[in-house]
Design an enzyme around this catalytic site. Structure first.
Site, PDB file in Angstrom:
ATOM      1  N   SER A 174      -9.485   1.703   3.250  1.00  0.00           N
ATOM      2  CA  SER A 174      -8.642   2.468   2.363  1.00  0.00           C
ATOM      3  C   SER A 174      -7.617   1.618   1.599  1.00  0.00           C
ATOM      4  O   SER A 174      -6.944   2.141   0.717  1.00  0.00           O
ATOM      5  CB  SER A 174      -7.912   3.563   3.137  1.00  0.00           C
ATOM      6  OG  SER A 174      -7.119   3.007   4.134  1.00  0.00           O
ATOM      7  N   LYS A 209       0.850  -1.203   0.000  1.00  0.00           N
ATOM      8  CA  LYS A 209       0.000   0.000   0.000  1.00  0.00           C
ATOM      9  C   LYS A 209       0.883   1.250   0.000  1.00  0.00           C
ATOM     10  O   LYS A 209       1.935   1.282   0.666  1.00  0.00           O
ATOM     11  CB  LYS A 209      -0.874  -0.040   1.247  1.00  0.00           C
ATOM     12  CG  LYS A 209      -1.952   1.021   1.352  1.00  0.00           C
ATOM     13  CD  LYS A 209      -2.802   0.743   2.605  1.00  0.00           C
ATOM     14  CE  LYS A 209      -3.866   1.820   2.797  1.00  0.00           C
ATOM     15  NZ  LYS A 209      -4.622   1.607   4.050  1.00  0.00           N
ATOM     16  N   SER A 260      -9.888  -0.639   7.376  1.00  0.00           N
ATOM     17  CA  SER A 260      -9.205  -0.493   6.085  1.00  0.00           C
ATOM     18  C   SER A 260      -8.468  -1.700   5.554  1.00  0.00           C
ATOM     19  O   SER A 260      -7.977  -1.657   4.433  1.00  0.00           O
ATOM     20  CB  SER A 260      -8.249   0.694   6.156  1.00  0.00           C
ATOM     21  OG  SER A 260      -9.006   1.894   6.240  1.00  0.00           O
TER      22      SER A 260
END
Lengths: 428, 101, 476
Positions: free
Chosen positions: C156, C81, C180
């Site tokens: 996210s 990420k 997330s």
């Protein structure tokens, strides 16, 4: 009738002489170091960096508190203090808000007056700004070498009443901190900084902050100037504006630096990245055990053993070199009929060099003490009108005669002894 | 009585947070904040008189590092400055700050 | 089956017996990225040194018989990420503020994965600054759900989840502040593990909410998640909130754990009014499955998760407002005018909650309710082994559904917020489909119960085949 009471509180910031910074392993040294060479993700406020507190800095803060008679709080923590400024890389300073490491404390002035302390806490220093013109444009240059250096903040109650008291307070505080070996307390280098909050009375609900003072002398002058400036305003029916002022030693006056409509909203909240601190009685006792003998104790010792006046004792203990020299030569001095008080005076007034042994120097000085009586009589004979004045009651005129003795002996005579002998001779 | 209405001053919050908010955006934010506060105000329904605040869930205490220099993380001057849009002779550059603190 | 479709466990097996090489594995992933990324927008930045790393891994595998002992993930290509700092490789947190930011140091998680021999394929898309539950707040366009391009993958960590679901990588790393990792895992039909707060170092992870941020793996199976967790978890001297407890995960114990007599609790309040009926049915089926495996399931009562929205919103936004204060464009990145709408939204609300006169009523009140939630979980775990329930009220929402919702993210994540603010550990494992979109089961345990959580998740996965389903990616 307006009651005006000089009311001064001080916030003193002291850089700790640790090897590494407060929340990272960068070298804490920053004086005369190439810019931005002692930084890392943490003290540069890079994305993702996290703080880990320096144990020694925490211990030293507790030590400072204990030396100043504070109480160490059994639970303490760090908090974030938010404001935007280019020298504050994270946009917040890791400091302490409602649970400082130490609370309370006090420092006694020579007069016996106690200056109470509010708290002693630990935080991190900011970077440094230098103002310059680069490429024709006025800019500020930022160096983060100092960012993250451990800073202890010592806050006094508004107990100080004059510039002189402020100066004395700072001198005594410095002597303690130097004895603890936690900081070199150099106002010129910036390892000790302070703000004085000055007003003419707490009930008048205003205070003026005076900053950027880089010597104790300037602190005294600035405060005294501020007090008189504020008094004038108040007597004219005006309330001094709440603002920050700097000091100009050339004009010996303070000037406005910053005026803020509203107080800063720091949005304090507990630092989530650092677990809280908890101290047991044992932990605190261990720190207390590490305390060296403090100046006050050392001074008292001199007063008790050698009958020195307290003020003289304080001055002697303020510098380690002086105290050592005194202790090493007090016996020799006594054999040469020089009292401890006299020896102390000679040391304080630089009449004796600390680099050379006492014996020789004292011998020369005591020789000076035996003033030739012949010279005394000569001076009396040569100045009948001055003698007449003295006999008529103006004893201060003997100073002139002493001067004459000094002239005739080419400065070799002991002025104090000469005066005594003159007065004896004249039977006054 | 919508007690949240008077609390929100978007331009003050924008200033406090150093965020640029256009007059167009401001109205939208205000409505959004008021709706958000309405949701969070529901917490008032829960009695928290007998509990303290939890700021950290780890239960950890007294985590420190020794006072030692760690060269492994110190950045060279070049690395420290490489991401700055404006640097000069080893310094970061910002527009002149006129008040001394 | 193509190499990129293998699980981590299968890929390791293959590499160990030299059935294929790391280069082949990596190329298979890179090819899939090339094919699918234009449609999915899962990756923001590719690692130009990926093949180099794969070649080095192959060299190691060929020359050192014990290579996998010292490097347990040797040769495995993965996605990271874009809020994890990678020195020399652009890291943006999907925000224009960091549009050109090249970090000068590595996040601990990234460093540990490097040491374990992995091959970084690239950095994945996310909600900008992790502010969201759909990846739609990214300044670089949203990521699409591989199961249906009109839907979001969740957020996210949406890019990471999509990348795993679409077999663009063997596994991925995300981070969870509240929902997330588990949220996108749920909406993408894969496995997500949120470790105990403090289990995995946050050093080098762009901070969102300091007191809840938990880096975690997104994988194709529970066994895969355990392997990755083993490598990334553990104390870090650079992060003062990491636990000193050693990581004692026994991968062998994960297989074949009997659920007989295990006491599982289902909070009735988690079956919220917003719950989609079909999803509720799938959860019911999952519970039946667990009972069939021997578990004893009781319905319990916990504080309504709607309150957690308030707690999480206030605590998170306050910490966000603080953590984003360092982005002033002086030392790196662009100035604050580059912040997106959602970042402004959260930062300003956060500043408000901390401001003079409001701190007690908002931030402090939230932290007090947080205590209530924590105490309640503690009580629950004295009687029960784990808490089970839905992950989200329904399957993935359509792209655009979040528009005009000032609290969109926090509402979608409401069922994961209680365990997040309490710092607990939990998984999301696939448990069915609703209108062709995946749905997950939430399995939550007390702090440091990763072993049990993963074991029960593995037992459920062994008795089901939802996790074996893959999306059809021949997009028009």
């Amino acid at each position: 009738m307006l009651k005006l009471t000089p009311t001064i509180g001080m916030e003193v910031h002291v850089e700790l002489a640790t090897a590494s910074k407060m929340f990272c392993g960068c070298p804490a040294e920053h004086f005369a170091v190439k810019p931005n060479t002692h930084t890392c993700p943490v003290c540069l406020g890079l994305p993702g960096a996290l703080p880990v507190p320096n144990k020694k800095a925490v211990d030293w803060t507790m030590m400072i508190g204990l030396a100043l008679g504070s109480t160490v709080n059994k639970t303490s923590k760090f908090d974030r203090k938010h404001y935007f400024y280019p020298d504050l890389p994270k946009g917040f300073q890791i400091s302490q808000y409602d649970e400082p490491l130490c609370r309370g404390g006090q420092l006694a002035l020579d007069s016996g007056k106690i200056i109470n302390l509010t708290r002693v806490h630990l935080e991190e220093d900011t970077g440094k700004l230098i103002h310059q013109t680069v490429g024709g444009k006025r800019v500020s240059l930022v160096d983060f070498n100092r960012s993250g250096v451990p800073l202890v903040e010592i806050v006094t109650e508004p107990d100080i009443a004059s510039g002189a008291e402020a100066k004395e307070f700072l001198k005594k505080l410095t002597a303690i901190l130097r004895t603890l070996k936690v900081s070199d307390c150099d106002m010129e280098k910036g390892s000790m900084r302070l703000e004085a909050n000055v007003s003419m009375g707490e009930s008048l609900a205003y205070k003026v902050e005076v900053k950027n003072l880089n010597s104790f002398r300037f602190v005294e002058q600035a405060i005294d100037y501020e007090l008189s400036r504020q008094e004038k305003l108040l007597k004219a029916g005006k309330t001094p504006r709440q603002e920050t002022r700097g000091y100009d030693p050339k004009t010996r006056s303070t000037f406005v630096q910053r005026y803020k409509e509203t107080a800063e909203d720091y949005r304090y909240f507990p630092e989530p990245d650092i677990p809280p601190m908890v101290f047991s009685d044992k932990d605190i006792a261990a720190i207390r055990a590490k305390l060296p003998r403090l100046p006050e104790a050392k001074a008292k010792d001199l007063v008790d053993r050698f009958n020195l006046p307290p003020k003289l004792a304080s001055l002697l203990v303020a510098k380690a070199s002086r105290l050592t020299y005194f202790k090493n030569s007090v016996k020799t001095a006594q054999t040469l009929k020089v009292s401890p008080e006299k020896l102390a005076n000679l040391i304080i007034n630089h009449k004796i060099s600390l680099d050379k042994p006492a014996a020789e120097q004292l011998k020369t000085l005591t020789q000076k003490q035996t003033v030739d009586l012949g010279i005394i009589d000569q001076v009396i004979k040569d100045n009948p009108d001055v003698v007449a004045k003295i006999k008529a009651g103006k004893s201060s005129a003997v100073a002139f005669l002493v001067g004459q003795v000094m002239r005739l002996t080419r400065g070799q005579a002991d002025a104090v002894a000469a005066r005594k002998l003159l007065l004896k001779r004249l039977q006054v | 009585m919508d007690k949240t209405k008077s609390k929100i001053n978007v331009s003050h919050l924008a200033e406090l947070s150093k965020m640029t908010v256009s007059p167009n955006e401001a109205a939208g934010f205000k409505t959004g904040f008021e709706a958000t506060l309405k949701t969070v105000d529901k917490l008032e329904q829960l009695n928290t008189k007998k509990v303290g605040s939890t700021f950290q869930v780890t239960g950890l205490k007294n985590v420190y590092r020794p006072d030692k220099v760690d060269k492994s993380r110190v950045l060279s001057q070049q690395k420290a400055l490489v991401n700055a849009k404006n640097s000069h002779k080893g310094y970061f550059v910002v527009p002149a700050i006129f008040d001394e603190t | 089956m193509k190499l990129n479709q293998l699980t981590l466990t299968e890929a390791l097996e293959g590499l160990k017996v030299k059935k294929f090489s790391s280069v082949e594995l990596t190329l298979a992933c890179l090819d899939e990225i090339k094919r699918l990324n234009p449609k999915l927008n899962a990756f923001l930045t590719l690692n130009p040194d990926a093949l180099k790393a794969a070649k080095a891994a192959d060299l190691k595998i060929r020359s050192d018989g014990n290579a996998f002992k010292t490097q347990p993930l040797l040769g495995i290509p993965y996605a990271l990420k874009d809020n994890f700092l990678t020195a020399g490789l652009k890291t943006t947190a999907s925000s224009k503020v960091l549009d050109d930011y090249i970090p000068q140091y590595d996040a601990t998680v990234y460093a540990r994965l490097k040491t374990a021999g992995t091959v970084l394929l690239g950095k994945t898309n996310m909600d900008a600054w992790a502010h969201g539950s759909s990846t739609e707040t990214s300044d670089y366009g949203t990521t699409r759900n591989p199961w249906n391009l009109n839907h979001t993958p969740g957020g996210s960590s949406g890019g990471s989840a999509a990348a795993v679901a679409a077999d663009m990588c063997i596994f991925a790393i995300g981070s969870e502040t509240a929902g997330s990792v588990r949220g996108p895992a749920c909406w993408c039909g894969i496995t997500g593990l949120k470790p105990t707060y403090g289990r995995v170092s946050r050093y080098g992870v762009i901070a969102m909410a300091s007191s809840t941020d938990s880096p975690g793996p997104l994988t194709k199976t529970v066994a895969d998640a355990a392997r990755v967790y083993q490598v990334i978890a553990g104390p870090d001297p650079f992060d003062a909130t990491t636990s000193g407890r050693p990581v004692n995960l026994n991968l062998g114990h994960l297989q074949g754990l009997s659920l007989k007599g295990r006491r599982l609790a289902v909070p009735k309040e988690y079956l919220v009014k917003e719950m989609d009926k079909a999803t509720a049915k799938l959860i019911e089926n999952a519970l039946k499955k667990l009972e069939g495996l021997g578990a004893k399931i009781d319905q319990i009562s916990l504080i309504d998760p709607h309150y957690s929205i308030g707690v999480y919103t206030l605590v998170q936004r306050s910490e966000v407002s603080s953590n984003l204060a360092r982005y002033d464009g002086v030392r790196y990145g662009n100035d604050r005018s580059h912040f997106g709408h959602e970042a402004k939204n959260r930062v300003m609300l956060g500043s408000f909650a901390l401001s003079a006169g409001y701190y007690d009523q908002y931030y402090n009140k939230a932290q007090k309710v947080r205590t209530l939630i924590i105490e309640e979980f503690k009580k629950t775990f004295r009687k029960y082994d784990l808490v089970i329930g839905p992950v989200t009220p329904g399957p993935a929402l359509k792209v655009g559904a979040s528009k005009d919702s000032p609290m969109f993210g926090e509402i979608v994540d409401m069922l994961m917020e209680p365990s997040s603010v309490a710092g607990l550990t939990g998984t999301s494992v696939p448990c069915g489909f609703v209108t062709g979109l995946p749905v997950g089961l939430q399995i939550t345990g007390p702090q440091f119960a990763e072993g049990l959580v993963l074991a029960v998740s593995a037992a459920y996965q062994a008795a089901t085949d939802w996790h074996l389903k893959k999306p059809v990616t021949d997009y028009a």
